[in-house]
Design a protein around this motif. Structure first.
Motif, PDB file in Angstrom:
ATOM      1  N   THR A 156      56.718  63.847  39.690  1.00 18.88           N
ATOM      2  CA  THR A 156      56.539  64.403  41.016  1.00 18.88           C
ATOM      3  C   THR A 156      55.509  65.286  41.212  1.00 18.88           C
ATOM      4  O   THR A 156      54.741  65.953  40.512  1.00 18.88           O
ATOM      5  CB  THR A 156      57.669  65.008  41.380  1.00 18.88           C
ATOM      6  N   PRO A 162      52.448  66.272  44.937  1.00 14.53           N
ATOM      7  CA  PRO A 162      52.570  66.526  46.042  1.00 14.53           C
ATOM      8  C   PRO A 162      52.634  65.040  46.776  1.00 14.53           C
ATOM      9  O   PRO A 162      52.489  63.732  46.272  1.00 14.53           O
ATOM     10  CB  PRO A 162      51.333  67.048  46.647  1.00 14.53           C
ATOM     11  N   TYR A 163      52.860  64.627  48.519  1.00  9.38           N
ATOM     12  CA  TYR A 163      53.011  63.451  49.023  1.00  9.38           C
ATOM     13  C   TYR A 163      52.064  63.653  49.272  1.00  9.38           C
ATOM     14  O   TYR A 163      51.168  64.021  50.001  1.00  9.38           O
ATOM     15  CB  TYR A 163      54.423  64.056  49.991  1.00  9.38           C
ATOM     16  N   SER A 216      55.045  59.819  45.970  1.00  3.25           N
ATOM     17  CA  SER A 216      55.037  61.233  45.309  1.00  3.25           C
ATOM     18  C   SER A 216      55.619  60.905  43.809  1.00  3.25           C
ATOM     19  O   SER A 216      56.017  61.877  43.379  1.00  3.25           O
ATOM     20  CB  SER A 216      56.132  62.118  45.808  1.00  3.25           C
ATOM     21  N   THR A 262      45.326  67.797  43.369  1.00  3.15           N
ATOM     22  CA  THR A 262      46.365  67.913  44.864  1.00  3.15           C
ATOM     23  C   THR A 262      45.499  67.492  46.040  1.00  3.15           C
ATOM     24  O   THR A 262      46.354  67.082  46.968  1.00  3.15           O
ATOM     25  CB  THR A 262      47.143  68.997  44.440  1.00  3.15           C
TER      26      THR A 262
END
Length: 425
Positions: free
Chosen positions: A413, A415-416, A393, A25
């Motif tokens: 989806t 994390p951004y 995302s 991430t």
């Protein structure tokens, strides 16, 4: 394109071998996301395992942007050992590396976390790329910023890490602030190659009013000079001799024949041959290693650049049969494909898939609004390609097609802006 007009209902069901996929991430509290990869290409998130280290989060050290996709501007931040016993990942925020044991069912067990030895200066470190030489059990850790771009660790039989004193740079006499991108060990373990992106960090040059970074600096006398490596100075690719004990000799710098030789991908069945993806050169080339260890850089084959330059063609995935290479275009928010025809390349599909839109906040070097695609990974049977789109995302999975096109089959989806690295089996 057929991929744009087909509905999900109309698409033929792709089939491949099930397996596992891992992504970091790169959040400040960094974790590895473990996915089950099903026979139809779909992904199911199974768990998130803390690395014990820190990511850079959404912050992008090379540009100083508070939030931007492809946060530490690298590749291969997660790798598996050739025997698939261990997984290694960088922790770019605090300049550390984590090692995990990989069980037969794909589960991860954290074994060790060790500093790369490079201090963190400012808001984040930049440890970004990994490569492993199994015969000497040497793990190479590349950082965006030098002078000690390349650090080394020894991996013992249990996956524990020990920092070695060795330190190497890709700076030259005239370029003291180079940004490196990727480290690769040649299959014969006689060379370690390092690709570069910039001769100065973007943070030193600034941004245009539209938010796109500047690629030029003014030198003494008023002349403007590109900060992209190997543009024009012919020294963008570094090759270090690799010794039996894992130590490195003095680097030789090569003319990569294109701006920003970002990504290096060896073919699977031709260990003397690799592909370069050029972030500012807007294409790819086929390269070979001679019997004397010298590099022979082939002609650059460009994609369609009518949407603006540079395209930021950065990450590559080579099909297991060495017939196709998929190239990720950060600036264009899509992927293109090449056919490998003997000793050269030819465009297969450009683009190979529709553009994936982001949230509109990120721009590429050419000013184009981008969804920030970064790392990709192709399944070991060649049936599916997976692509990170950080600013959207999304982690998208595609079924590969014989003509080089890609058909979306799954999307999950993530994390951004921050996720980096993909590895699997």
């Amino acid at each position: 394109m057929a991929t744009e007009s087909m509905t999900m209902k109309d698409r033929p069901m792709a089939k491949g071998k099930p397996g596992h996929l891992y992504m970091q991430t790169n959040e400040v509290k960094n974790t590895i996301v473990r996915y089950e990869r099903r026979a139809d290409g779909s992904l199911v998130e199974l768990e998130r395992i803390a690395t014990g280290g820190a990511g850079s989060g959404v912050y992008k050290p090379i540009s100083g942007q508070e939030s931007a996709p492809n946060a530490f501007e690298g590749a291969a931040s997660i790798i598996l050992s050739p025997d698939r016993r261990f997984l290694f990942t960088t922790n770019g925020g605090d300049n550390s590396v984590s090692s995990f044991r990989v069980s037969e069912d794909g589960r991860l067990t954290l074994l060790d976390v060790q500093s790369t030895g490079n201090p963190v200066e400012g808001k984040s470190g930049t440890a970004k790329s990994l490569a492993f030489a199994p015969s000497s059990r040497t793990l190479f850790v590349l950082h965006s910023f030098g002078p000690d771009h390349l650090r080394m660790m020894t991996v013992d039989a249990e996956g524990k890490l020990k920092l070695r004193p060795d330190r190497h740079t890709v700076n030259t006499y005239s370029k003291r602030n180079r940004v490196s991108t990727m480290v690769v060990v040649a299959p014969n373990e006689e060379l370690v190659l390092v690709g570069t992106t910039f001769d100065e960090p973007i943070a030193h040059t600034g941004f245009y009013p539209d938010g796109s970074p500047m690629l030029w600096v003014q030198r003494a006398g008023g002349a403007m000079h590109s900060i992209a490596s190997n543009a024009p100075d012919p020294d963008g690719l570094a090759a270090f001799p690799l010794h039996k004990d894992g130590s490195l000799g003095t680097a030789r710098f090569y003319d990569a024949k294109g701006g920003s030789p970002f990504y290096l991908a060896f073919l699977n069945k031709r260990p003397d041959t690799f592909i370069i993806g050029y972030a500012v050169g807007d294409g790819c080339s086929v390269c070979t290693i001679g019997k004397d260890g010298t590099l022979n850089i082939g002609d650059l084959v460009k994609i369609d650049t009518s949407a603006g330059v540079p395209t930021e063609l950065c990450w590559l995935a080579v099909s297991p049969d060495d017939r196709t290479v998929y190239a990720t275009n950060f600036g264009y928010s899509n992927i293109c494909s090449y056919h490998i025809n003997g000793g050269g390349l030819e465009i297969a599909r450009d683009p190979a898939c529709p553009k994936v839109p982001g949230d509109g906040t990120a721009r590429g070097l050419n000013g184009t609004v981008t969804s920030g695609p970064s790392d990709s990974w192709i399944s070991t049977d060649g049936a599916f390609l997976y692509q990170i789109y950080g600013n959207a995302s999304k982690l998208v999975g595609y079924a590969t097609q014989p003509d080089g096109s890609l058909m979306e089959v799954t999307s999950v989806t993530i994390p951004y802006n921050s996720p980096q690295g993909l590895a699997g089996f």
